[in-house]
Design a protein around this motif. Structure first.
Motif: not given
Length: 402
Positions: A158-161, A222-230, A186-191
Motif C-alpha cells: 500500500x502506498x506504492x506509486x 487504503x488497499x488491504x494486504x492480500x491478492x487483488x484481481x485485475x 484495476x480493482x478499487x484502490x488501484x489507479x
C-alpha cells in the motif's frame, strides 16, 4: 455310405447357412464406413467435406429402401436447408454407395478427435441404427494466457506509486493474432499512474509465441494486504478468420503487509511564530499499517525556498520501533530566518523505517505558519527616544511649576 455322408454334410451346411441368414438382422447386414474427409485435419470455424460409404457386405439378402443420414450435433452442423438424408433404395448383396456431406465445424471445437454421428436403415419400417465416425479437428483459434508476471518493486505494498507491472502474455492457440492491444482494468484502490499507463500494444503474437505488456500503477494506502484481481482485455484480429475479437484474462496482484504512517498531531513552540524565533516542532506519529515498523526515524527535508535554518537545531529525530496502531513522538528544532514571509509553509518530512530488512520511506507534510514580523532596531530606537522625550518633557513641566 459315402454318398449318404456327402448328402448329409451338404444338408447340414445348408441348414447352418439358413440359420445364419435368419439370425442376421437387416441392420447387421449393412455397414457404414468413413472413407475420407477434406481438409485433413478439419479446421475449427470452417467447412469440411466427408465421404461416407454404405455397403451390403452380402451377409444377408438384398436390402430395400436403404437410407443414410448425418446427425447434426456439436461440433458439426449442416448448411441451412440441408437435411443430411440420403435415400438409396435397393442395395444388392456386395454392393455399396458413397455419399459426400459438407459440414461446418464449430469455432469452439476441441483439438483432436471429434465424433460425427451417422444413422442408417435397410427398410422403410426398420429402426435406425447408429454408428460413430471419428474426425480429426485442428483448432486455428487464438487462445491467450498469462505466462508470467513481474513487478518493480518486487513486492507491492500500500502506498506504492509508479509501480511497474510486466505481464508475459502467451498465445497457446494454433492461430495467429495481429494488432493485439491490451487494456488493464484495476480493482478499487488501484489507479493507472498516467493517462495511458494502463494500455500496452503488443503487435503480432503468433501461435506458441508471447509478448510483454508493461503497465504503471499506483496503490492507495487504503488497499488491504492480500491478492487483488485485475483484468486484462485483449483486442486483436484473428488472422485466420480475418475477424476482430476480444479475450479477457484475470490478473492476480499480490499486496504485502507493510507499516504505514500518519502524523496525528503537530505542535509548535512558541505557539505563534515570529520571524527570528527558535522553534520546537513536536510530531505524534502513528503506525496505521498492517506490519510492525522498526527503527523509525523522522527527518526534515531541507529546501532553500523555505526560511527554516536547522544549523543550530535538529533536522532529524529517532522514534524507535512502532507496533501496529502504536504512536511515537519526534521532535525537530529550527530557526525562522529573518527574511521569512508571513504565511503558512508546508514543511516536507521523511519518515524512514525498516521492515523485514527492507527500508521504506514515506513523505509527509507539516504546516508551519509564520505570523509576526521581527521588530527592527529603528523602531526600538524610535520608541526609546519617544519615551526619553516624554520623560524629559515631564521633568521640565515639574520644574516650571516650582
Amino acid at each position: 455310405m459315402t454318398g449318404q455322408r456327402t448328402i448329409r454334410s451338404a444338408l447340414t451346411t445348408l441348414a447352418i447357412l439358413a440359420i445364419l441368414s435368419l439370425a442376421v438382422t437387416p441392420a447387421e447386414a449393412i455397414s457404414v464406413k468413413l472413407m475420407k474427409y477434406d481438409p485433413y485435419p478439419a479446421n475449427t470455424g470452417e467447412y469440411v467435406t466427408v465421404w461416407i460409404k454404405i455397403e451390403n457386405p452380402g451377409l444377408g439378402s438384398p436390402s430395400e429402401a436403404v437410407g443414410l443420414r448425418v446427425v447434426p450435433e456439436y461440433p458439426f452442423s449442416l448448411e441451412p436447408g440441408e437435411t443430411g438424408l440420403e435415400e438409396i433404395g435397393m442395395l444388392s448383396m456386395n454392393d455399396f454407395a458413397i455419399f459426400d456431406f459438407r459440414l461446418r465445424v464449430d469455432k469452439d471445437a476441441i483439438d483432436g478427435k471429434n465424433t460425427l454421428n451417422v444413422e442408417y436403415r435397410d427398410s422403410v419400417d426398420a429402426v435406425w441404427s447408429e454408428t460413430e465416425l471419428s474426425i480429426e479437428v485442428e483448432s486455428d483459434k487464438v487462445d491467450f494466457e498469462i505466462a508470467d508476471i513481474d513487478s518493480v518493486p518486487l513486492r507491492l505494498k500500500p502506498g506504492d506509486e509508479d509501480a511497474k507491472i510486466t505481464v508475459e502474455i502467451q498465445n497457446i492457440g494454433d492461430g495467429n493474432a495481429e494488432c493485439v492491444k491490451s487494456r488493464l482494468t484495476l480493482p478499487t484502490g488501484f489507479d493507472a499512474s498516467d493517462s495511458y499507463s494502463d494500455i500496452a500494444n503488443l503487435g503480432t503474437v503468433t501461435a506458441d509465441a508471447s509478448s510483454q505488456a508493461v503497465f504503471y500503477i499506483d496503490v492507495d494506502e487504503s488497499v488491504q494486504p492480500g491478492e487483488h484481481i485485475a483484468t486484462i482485455t485483449l483486442d486483436y484480429m484473428d488472422k485466420d478468420s480475418d475477424e476482430y475479437k476480444e479475450e479477457t484474462l484475470d490478473l492476480r496482484i499480490p499486496v504485502k503487509k507493510t507499516p504505514l504512517f500518519e502524523i496525528v498531531s503537530s505542535e509548535l513552540t512558541p505557539g505563534t511564530l515570529t520571524v527570528g524565533d527558535m522553534v520546537t516542532l513536536t510530531m505524534r506519529i502513528k503506525n496505521t499499517g498492517s506490519e510492525e515498523a522498526e527503527s523509525v526515524r523522522v527527518r526534515a527535508m531541507l529546501k532553500s525556498e523555505q526560511p527554516f535554518d536547522f544549523s543550530n537545531g535538529n533536522a532529524f529525530d529517532y522514534v524507535g520501533d512502532l507496533d501496529i496502531g502504536e504512536i511515537g513522538e519526534a521532535v525537530l528544532k529550527f530557526e525562522v530566518e529573518d527574511d521569512a514571509a508571513l504565511k503558512t509553509y508546508l514543511m516536507d518530512t521523511e519518515i524512514r523505517c525498516v521492515e523485514d530488512e527492507d527500508i521504506h520511506l514515506f513523505d509527509k507534510k507539516v504546516p508551519i505558519t509564520v505570523a509576526n514580523a521581527k521588530q527592527s532596531n529603528l523602531v526600538l530606537i524610535f520608541v526609546g527616544g519617544a519615551v526619553l522625550m516624554l520623560l524629559y518633557a515631564g521633568y521640565r513641566f515639574v520644574r516650571s511649576k516650582r
